[in-house]
Design a protein around this motif. Structure first.
Motif, PDB file in Angstrom:
ATOM      1  N   UNK A 164       0.823  -1.214   0.000  1.00 51.50           N
ATOM      2  CA  UNK A 164       0.000   0.000   0.000  1.00 51.50           C
ATOM      3  C   UNK A 164       0.858   1.266   0.000  1.00 51.50           C
ATOM      4  N   UNK A 165       2.022   1.216   0.644  1.00 48.23           N
ATOM      5  CA  UNK A 165       2.903   2.389   0.621  1.00 48.23           C
ATOM      6  C   UNK A 165       3.300   2.723  -0.811  1.00 48.23           C
ATOM      7  N   UNK A 166       3.628   1.700  -1.598  1.00 46.96           N
ATOM      8  CA  UNK A 166       3.947   1.936  -3.005  1.00 46.96           C
ATOM      9  C   UNK A 166       2.730   2.459  -3.757  1.00 46.96           C
ATOM     10  N   UNK A 167       1.583   1.803  -3.534  1.00 48.12           N
ATOM     11  CA  UNK A 167       0.346   2.193  -4.220  1.00 48.12           C
ATOM     12  C   UNK A 167       0.003   3.655  -3.941  1.00 48.12           C
ATOM     13  N   UNK A 168       0.088   4.052  -2.662  1.00 53.67           N
ATOM     14  CA  UNK A 168      -0.311   5.408  -2.290  1.00 53.67           C
ATOM     15  C   UNK A 168       0.669   6.466  -2.791  1.00 53.67           C
ATOM     16  N   UNK A 169       1.923   6.066  -3.052  1.00 50.22           N
ATOM     17  CA  UNK A 169       2.921   6.996  -3.548  1.00 50.22           C
ATOM     18  C   UNK A 169       3.034   6.990  -5.076  1.00 50.22           C
ATOM     19  N   UNK A 170       2.274   6.134  -5.749  1.00 42.38           N
ATOM     20  CA  UNK A 170       2.325   6.068  -7.203  1.00 42.38           C
ATOM     21  C   UNK A 170       3.355   5.109  -7.746  1.00 42.38           C
ATOM     22  N   UNK A 171       3.897   4.231  -6.880  1.00 46.01           N
ATOM     23  CA  UNK A 171       4.832   3.208  -7.348  1.00 46.01           C
ATOM     24  C   UNK A 171       4.084   1.994  -7.861  1.00 46.01           C
ATOM     25  N   UNK A 172       4.633   1.275  -8.839  1.00 50.60           N
ATOM     26  CA  UNK A 172       3.890   0.184  -9.483  1.00 50.60           C
ATOM     27  C   UNK A 172       3.972  -1.158  -8.788  1.00 50.60           C
ATOM     28  N   UNK A 173       4.796  -1.305  -7.729  1.00 47.28           N
ATOM     29  CA  UNK A 173       5.016  -2.621  -7.131  1.00 47.28           C
ATOM     30  C   UNK A 173       4.033  -2.846  -5.983  1.00 47.28           C
ATOM     31  N   UNK A 174       2.893  -3.393  -6.307  1.00 46.51           N
ATOM     32  CA  UNK A 174       1.855  -3.759  -5.342  1.00 46.51           C
ATOM     33  C   UNK A 174       0.998  -4.848  -5.973  1.00 46.51           C
ATOM     34  N   UNK A 175       0.263  -5.555  -5.142  1.00 48.17           N
ATOM     35  CA  UNK A 175      -0.514  -6.689  -5.653  1.00 48.17           C
ATOM     36  C   UNK A 175      -1.664  -7.013  -4.714  1.00 48.17           C
ATOM     37  N   UNK A 176      -2.650  -7.687  -5.251  1.00 49.31           N
ATOM     38  CA  UNK A 176      -3.714  -8.286  -4.442  1.00 49.31           C
ATOM     39  C   UNK A 176      -3.339  -9.734  -4.166  1.00 49.31           C
ATOM     40  N   UNK A 177      -3.428 -10.125  -2.887  1.00 54.69           N
ATOM     41  CA  UNK A 177      -3.075 -11.479  -2.480  1.00 54.69           C
ATOM     42  C   UNK A 177      -4.337 -12.210  -1.997  1.00 54.69           C
ATOM     43  N   UNK A 178      -4.536 -13.411  -2.502  1.00 57.56           N
ATOM     44  CA  UNK A 178      -5.695 -14.230  -2.151  1.00 57.56           C
ATOM     45  C   UNK A 178      -5.208 -15.644  -1.862  1.00 57.56           C
TER      46      UNK A 178
END
Length: 261
Positions: free
Chosen positions: A90-104
């Motif tokens: 989420x830190x990457x997501x909120x800063x505009x970085x592309x390294x994030x994912x949904x985990x299931x």
């Protein structure tokens, strides 16, 4: 061994719906970000994804339990439980970085049997189910993946998430000993380095502090890719607060090094 093909298909549909929400909110000028009690960020996209997945699971698997980072639920020792991390990184997501994912992950009687990791901005999705192998889809198509054949620490490629967490939760000195024993080190972090171990791009990923939803899919992904997943004591568990992913060949040597405090 029971078949989890239908559950894996469902996990893929859940990831599709999550990707639609996260990509629409990524870099949105009205993105809402707040801090949770542990000072980690949460966005409106995190809660929207978890709510959407929970709604789908209520319709498709009404007898299964659900546990998620944002909405709670912590019972997975018996029965079937879906464990969700709507946005890992989420830190990457909120800063505009592309390294994030949904985990299931689907956990049955305490053991992960289905894992799905979807990183739409990286154009990559990893998945696995017990007895079905581990897979990756990227811009070249879908393929079965396996861990590396590196057998010595001095040839191993190692990653962690945040070096500072080793000081607080384990031992910075022990981790630095591991870095010195390895060939190359990076901090790919979060979900990504565990997935890179599964596909053989690196050999080790170590974390001194994780939550169950951070790594539940990784246990089945690494196992099905021919590797090994444990906590830092060597226990094959995703819910004890630490994590070590490896190709299996260097696992014991890494554990021994990290236990030198």
């Amino acid at each position: 061994m029971p078949s989890y093909a239908a559950d894996l298909t469902l996990a893929g549909h859940l990831a599709d719906s999550a990707d639609a929400i996260t990509t629409a909110r990524f870099r949105a000028i009205d993105l809402e970000v707040r801090s949770k009690p542990d000072r980690t960020p949460v966005t409106d996209a995190d809660t929207a994804v978890e709510d959407a997945i929970r709604e789908s699971l209520a319709a498709e698997r009404p007898s299964d339990a659900v546990a998620g980072e944002e909405r709670g639920g912590e019972q997975w020792s018996s029965g079937r439980t879906w464990i969700l991390d709507p946005i890992d990184g989420t830190k990457n997501f909120s800063r505009g970085g592309p390294v994030w994912a949904t985990l299931i992950a689907l956990v049955e009687d305490g053991t992960p049997v289905v894992g799905m990791v979807s990183a739409p901005l990286l154009g990559r999705r990893w998945w696995a189910a017990a007895g079905e192998g581990a897979w990756l889809r990227d811009n070249t198509g879908s393929r079965k993946i396996s861990v590396s054949g590196v057998s010595a620490l001095e040839d191993a490629y190692l990653s962690t998430t945040d070096l500072n967490t080793w000081t607080e939760y384990h031992s910075r000195d022990a981790y630095l000993k591991l870095t010195e024993a390895c060939w190359e080190t990076r901090a790919f972090g979060d979900f990504w380095h565990h997935c890179l171990v599964a596909e053989g791009a690196i050999d080790l990923a170590a974390e001194p502090i994780v939550n169950p939803w951070d790594v539940a899919p990784m246990q089945v992904l690494l196992t099905e890719a021919g590797g090994r997943f444990s906590d830092l004591s060597g226990k094959p568990a995703f819910d004890t607060g630490t994590a070590l992913s490896s190709n299996g060949l260097v696992h014991e040597a890494a554990l021994a090094t990290l236990q030198q405090r």
